[in-house]
Every structure is written in structure tokens, then in C-alpha cells.
Write an enzyme that holds these catalytic residues in place. Structure first.
Site, PDB file in Angstrom:
ATOM      1  N   THR A  76       0.807  -1.221   0.000  1.00 57.20           N
ATOM      2  CA  THR A  76       0.000   0.000   0.000  1.00 57.20           C
ATOM      3  C   THR A  76       0.842   1.273   0.000  1.00 57.20           C
ATOM      4  O   THR A  76       0.295   2.376   0.135  1.00 57.20           O
ATOM      5  CB  THR A  76      -0.962   0.015   1.213  1.00 57.20           C
ATOM      6  OG1 THR A  76      -0.192  -0.194   2.404  1.00 57.20           O
ATOM      7  CG2 THR A  76      -2.021  -1.059   1.097  1.00 57.20           C
ATOM      8  N   TYR A 135       1.454   1.702  -8.396  1.00 56.70           N
ATOM      9  CA  TYR A 135       0.520   1.115  -7.420  1.00 56.70           C
ATOM     10  C   TYR A 135      -0.838   0.865  -8.089  1.00 56.70           C
ATOM     11  O   TYR A 135      -1.404  -0.230  -7.990  1.00 56.70           O
ATOM     12  CB  TYR A 135       0.362   2.052  -6.220  1.00 56.70           C
ATOM     13  CG  TYR A 135      -0.780   1.686  -5.297  1.00 56.70           C
ATOM     14  CD1 TYR A 135      -0.665   0.639  -4.389  1.00 56.70           C
ATOM     15  CD2 TYR A 135      -1.994   2.385  -5.337  1.00 56.70           C
ATOM     16  CE1 TYR A 135      -1.723   0.295  -3.548  1.00 56.70           C
ATOM     17  CE2 TYR A 135      -3.051   2.053  -4.506  1.00 56.70           C
ATOM     18  CZ  TYR A 135      -2.907   1.006  -3.612  1.00 56.70           C
ATOM     19  OH  TYR A 135      -3.971   0.670  -2.778  1.00 56.70           O
TER      20      TYR A 135
HETATM   21  N1  LIG Z   1      -5.184   2.680   2.460  1.00 57.89           N
HETATM   22  C1  LIG Z   1      -5.958   3.230   1.520  1.00 57.89           C
HETATM   23  O1  LIG Z   1      -6.165   4.444   1.470  1.00 57.89           O
HETATM   24  C2  LIG Z   1      -6.621   2.339   0.509  1.00 57.89           C
HETATM   25  C3  LIG Z   1      -7.469   2.924  -0.444  1.00 57.89           C
HETATM   26  C4  LIG Z   1      -8.108   2.102  -1.370  1.00 57.89           C
HETATM   27  C5  LIG Z   1      -7.899   0.749  -1.344  1.00 57.89           C
HETATM   28  N2  LIG Z   1      -7.045   0.204  -0.444  1.00 57.89           N
HETATM   29  C6  LIG Z   1      -6.841  -1.245  -0.458  1.00 57.89           C
HETATM   30  O2  LIG Z   1      -7.471  -1.788   0.692  1.00 57.89           O
HETATM   31  C7  LIG Z   1      -6.762  -2.929   1.156  1.00 57.89           C
HETATM   32  C8  LIG Z   1      -6.405  -2.768   2.627  1.00 57.89           C
HETATM   33  O3  LIG Z   1      -5.628  -1.597   2.785  1.00 57.89           O
HETATM   34  P1  LIG Z   1      -5.161  -1.085   4.204  1.00 57.89           P
HETATM   35  O4  LIG Z   1      -5.280   0.381   4.194  1.00 57.89           O
HETATM   36  O5  LIG Z   1      -5.802  -1.881   5.294  1.00 57.89           O
HETATM   37  O6  LIG Z   1      -3.610  -1.445   4.128  1.00 57.89           O
HETATM   38  P2  LIG Z   1      -2.555  -1.636   5.284  1.00 57.89           P
HETATM   39  O7  LIG Z   1      -3.031  -1.044   6.572  1.00 57.89           O
HETATM   40  O8  LIG Z   1      -1.244  -1.189   4.713  1.00 57.89           O
HETATM   41  O9  LIG Z   1      -2.555  -3.218   5.471  1.00 57.89           O
HETATM   42  C9  LIG Z   1      -2.041  -4.070   4.496  1.00 57.89           C
HETATM   43  C10 LIG Z   1      -1.574  -5.310   5.211  1.00 57.89           C
HETATM   44  O10 LIG Z   1      -1.012  -6.196   4.239  1.00 57.89           O
HETATM   45  C11 LIG Z   1       0.139  -6.780   4.808  1.00 57.89           C
HETATM   46  N3  LIG Z   1       1.052  -7.233   3.795  1.00 57.89           N
HETATM   47  C12 LIG Z   1       1.865  -6.508   2.983  1.00 57.89           C
HETATM   48  N4  LIG Z   1       2.576  -7.312   2.197  1.00 57.89           N
HETATM   49  C13 LIG Z   1       2.212  -8.594   2.510  1.00 57.89           C
HETATM   50  C14 LIG Z   1       2.597  -9.863   2.049  1.00 57.89           C
HETATM   51  N5  LIG Z   1       3.513 -10.004   1.089  1.00 57.89           N
HETATM   52  N6  LIG Z   1       2.007 -10.961   2.593  1.00 57.89           N
HETATM   53  C15 LIG Z   1       1.078 -10.837   3.566  1.00 57.89           C
HETATM   54  N7  LIG Z   1       0.688  -9.653   4.060  1.00 57.89           N
HETATM   55  C16 LIG Z   1       1.252  -8.544   3.519  1.00 57.89           C
HETATM   56  C17 LIG Z   1       0.748  -5.676   5.644  1.00 57.89           C
HETATM   57  O11 LIG Z   1       1.620  -6.251   6.585  1.00 57.89           O
HETATM   58  P3  LIG Z   1       2.863  -5.436   7.174  1.00 57.89           P
HETATM   59  O12 LIG Z   1       2.268  -4.443   8.108  1.00 57.89           O
HETATM   60  O13 LIG Z   1       3.707  -6.486   7.806  1.00 57.89           O
HETATM   61  O14 LIG Z   1       3.525  -4.765   5.991  1.00 57.89           O
HETATM   62  C18 LIG Z   1      -0.483  -5.041   6.273  1.00 57.89           C
HETATM   63  O15 LIG Z   1      -0.836  -5.688   7.470  1.00 57.89           O
HETATM   64  C19 LIG Z   1      -5.547  -3.056   0.215  1.00 57.89           C
HETATM   65  O16 LIG Z   1      -5.885  -3.941  -0.825  1.00 57.89           O
HETATM   66  C20 LIG Z   1      -5.395  -1.661  -0.349  1.00 57.89           C
HETATM   67  O17 LIG Z   1      -4.749  -1.673  -1.604  1.00 57.89           O
HETATM   68  C21 LIG Z   1      -6.420   0.964   0.502  1.00 57.89           C
END
Ligand SMILES: NC(=O)c1ccc[n+]([C@@H]2O[C@H](COP(=O)([O-])OP(=O)(O)OC[C@H]3O[C@@H](n4cnc5c(N)ncnc54)[C@H](OP(=O)(O)O)[C@@H]3O)[C@@H](O)[C@H]2O)c1
Length: 287
Positions: A76, A135
Site C-alpha cells: 500500500t 501502485y
Molecule cells: N489505504 C488506503 O487508502 C486504501 C485505499 C483504497 C484501497 N485500499 C486497499 O485496501 C486494502 C487494505 O488496505 P489497508 O489500508 O488496510 O492497508 P494496510 O493497513 O497497509 O494493510 C495491508 C496489510 O497487508 C500486509 N502485507 C503486505 N505485504 C504482505 C505480504 N507479502 N504478505 C502478507 N501480508 C502482507 C501488511 O503487513 P505489514 O504491516 O507487515 O507490511 C499489512 O498488514 C488493500 O488492498 C489496499 O490496496 C487501501
């Protein structure tokens, strides 16, 4: 855009639904993963963090097959993906393909950053994506990798009480400084992860077809508007200096207008400002 009323939880439940599903959540330590673990607590939840399963690698043999996968694990770091597009793709495309290999219906989360923002009006599911960033490209290819039994849920500007997000950054900066410079020429829908998790549950509990679904908060604003609302609701005495995207100078290009709306019968989320108030109340309770 006006403040819409939520109509979450008002439709017919899925009669085919297994009463206590085995739900596997990837990325369970992330902000959305935490919210989903709470929203699906009535089910048999297996919440996997990166240490339990790094999704760049195939499904571990010992993992019991679930009835439903909520796939939130993702790269992310939007700016970091510009420097390492391959690394972002390994997680966001390869990781999603691996999650689909679990063989269960999957919710694969995607992003408003699959759009270029040039429409100048809200994006609906039938609009053509054209990502501007590495991304965004990795998320778009990840949508395809989720397979035929996937609800691809696009959301935007996520915030919650845990993890890294704009709200938590502003609370920290607002307590330290008199003024922060915030981008005022990007417009989107700041979405509270608790509301997205509840809308996800509604989506999978109902008889809705697989495919792309836009689930984002009602209303829209700029990052600067959002920062001002955060300071106002949190009672922080900090000014917002409005700057342009060019002045901020982030590494990755971002869409100027990436408001998400649905042209299908998607669950409607509450207004972003209601999400902000709810999230601050949760933070206050855990202080
Ligand atoms: N954040 C936004 O504004 C946003 C907006 C639109 C859509 N999204 C989408 O919504 C979803 C959730 O986002 P979020 O904001 O909850 O993201 P987040 O807080 O960054 O959480 C992502 C999680 O994925 C884990 N991760 C990363 N690489 C990994 C791997 N290789 N294997 C297993 N786990 C892994 C991370 O672990 P670590 O902490 O250990 O790195 C983290 O716990 C994602 O698909 C994102 O693209 C997010």
C-alpha cells in the site's frame, strides 16, 4: 455532494448462506484487516498476518480451506511502488492470484487509484480504468488475478484507529504544530474502515453477483478539507495551509478527482464525516 443516508443492513439476506462461515482474512494486521476481523466476529475467522502467510508465496499446505476469503494483504506504499513496481506487483498481483487459489469466493480490495481522475465526476463501476501510478497498475492487474468468483471491492482514502493513515498522521502533526500544509486539489471519499467492513459483510451476505463493486463513503472532499474536519472534530488548534499537488511533490502521480459511486445496487456507506466522528470516538475509548 449532499450527505447521503446509509441504507446498510436493509436488504434481503442470502438464503444460501452457511450460518457460521470459515472466513480467512489476509493482511489481518492492517487497518482494514482489523476492522474486518471485528465485523465478521460472528463467523469462524482465521486472521492471518504476514508472518502467518506471506502472500507472495503459494497457499501453505496446512491451511484449512475456507468458505470465504477477505483479501486485504497488499503493498500500500503508493510512492514506494514507483521505485519498486515489481515488488508491488509481486504482492498485489501474485498475492491476489495465490489468495484466489484457496478456491473459495473472495473479496479482493482494490482502489480508486485505478482511475486517472480526468473524468472530473464520480467514477462508477462501468467506467474504464486508466491508472496513473505503479501502485494503481498493480491494483488493476490484481483485480484480474482475483478470478471469476471474486467481488472486487474498490474503495478509497481509507482511515481507521490503527495503522498508518492520513487521520492518524494529522492527529500527530496537529498536536505538534500550529500549521500543516495539505494538498487541496485532489478530491475523493475518505472511507472509515469500520464502515467498509460492515458494507463488505452486507455485500457477501446478500445475493449479489461477483464482479466490481464501488464501496466508498458518501460525500467527498479534498485532503485539506479532511484535515480541517479532523482538527475541528478533535479540538486541535492547527491551521491548514492549502497547497497544490505539484507543491507537495509526491513521487507517484495521483488522480485529481477519484470520487467512487456505484451504478449497481451496492450497499451505501455513511458520510465520511460520520466515519471521522466514529473513528475519533473509538480512539478516545482506547486512550
Ligand atoms: N489505504 C488506503 O487508502 C486504501 C485505499 C483504497 C484501497 N485500499 C486497499 O485496501 C486494502 C487494505 O488496505 P489497508 O489500508 O488496510 O492497508 P494496510 O493497513 O497497509 O494493510 C495491508 C496489510 O497487508 C500486509 N502485507 C503486505 N505485504 C504482505 C505480504 N507479502 N504478505 C502478507 N501480508 C502482507 C501488511 O503487513 P505489514 O504491516 O507487515 O507490511 C499489512 O498488514 C488493500 O488492498 C489496499 O490496496 C487501501
Amino acid at each position: 455532494m449532499g450527505r447521503a443516508h446509509a441504507r446498510m443492513g436493509t436488504r434481503t439476506p442470502n438464503p444460501h448462506r452457511v450460518s457460521r462461515r470459515r472466513v480467512l482474512i489476509t493482511g489481518a494486521g492492517g487497518q482494514l484487516g482489523v476492522a474486518l476481523s471485528a465485523a465478521f466476529a460472528a463467523d469462524d475467522v482465521r486472521a492471518l498476518r504476514r508472518d502467518d502467510w506471506d502472500v507472495r508465496f503459494p497457499v501453505p499446505e496446512a491451511l484449512a480451506r475456507p468458505d470465504l476469503v477477505l483479501h486485504t494483504a497488499a503493498w500500500t506504499d503508493v510512492d514506494g511502488a514507483e521505485d519498486d513496481p515489481q515488488g508491488a506487483a509481486e504482492v498485489n498481483v501474485g498475492g491476489t492470484a495465490h489468495a484466489a487459489e484457496l478456491g473459495a469466493p473472495i473479496v479482493a480490495y482494490s482502489s480508486d487509484y485505478v482511475f486517472d481522475g480526468s473524468k472530473g465526476a464520480p467514477y462508477v463501476e462501468s467506467d474504464s480504468p486508466r491508472p496513473l501510478s505503479a501502485y494503481g497498475r498493480s491494483k488493476l492487474h490484481g483485480e484480474a488475478a482475483a478470478g471469476a468468483r471474486a467481488w472486487v471491492v474498490r474503495s478509497s482514502w481509507l482511515f481507521g484507529p490503527t495503522g498508518h493513515n492520513f487521520l492518524r498522521t494529522m492527529l500527530r502533526l496537529g498536536a505538534e504544530r500550529d500549521e500543516v500544509a495539505v494538498v487541496a486539489d485532489q478530491r475523493g471519499c475518505p472511507t472509515y474502515v469500520g464502515h467498509l467492513a460492515a458494507a463488505t459483510r452486507e455485500l457477501v451476505d446478500e445475493v449479489v453477483p461477483f464482479g466490481v463493486w464501488h464501496l466508498a463513503a458518501a460525500g467527498d472532499c479534498t485532503w485539506a478539507d479532511f484535515a480541517e474536519a479532523i482538527f475541528e472534530e478533535a479540538g486541535l488548534d492547527c491551521r491548514v495551509r492549502r497547497i497544490t499537488t505539484a507543491e507537495f511533490g509526491a513521487r507517484a502521480p495521483r488522480p485529481a478527482v477519484s470520487i467512487l459511486r456505484s451504478d449497481k445496487a451496492a450497499p451505501e456507506l455513511p458520510h465520511w464525516r460520520d466515519g471521522l466522528v466514529e473513528c475519533l470516538a473509538v480512539l478516545e475509548r482506547h486512550r
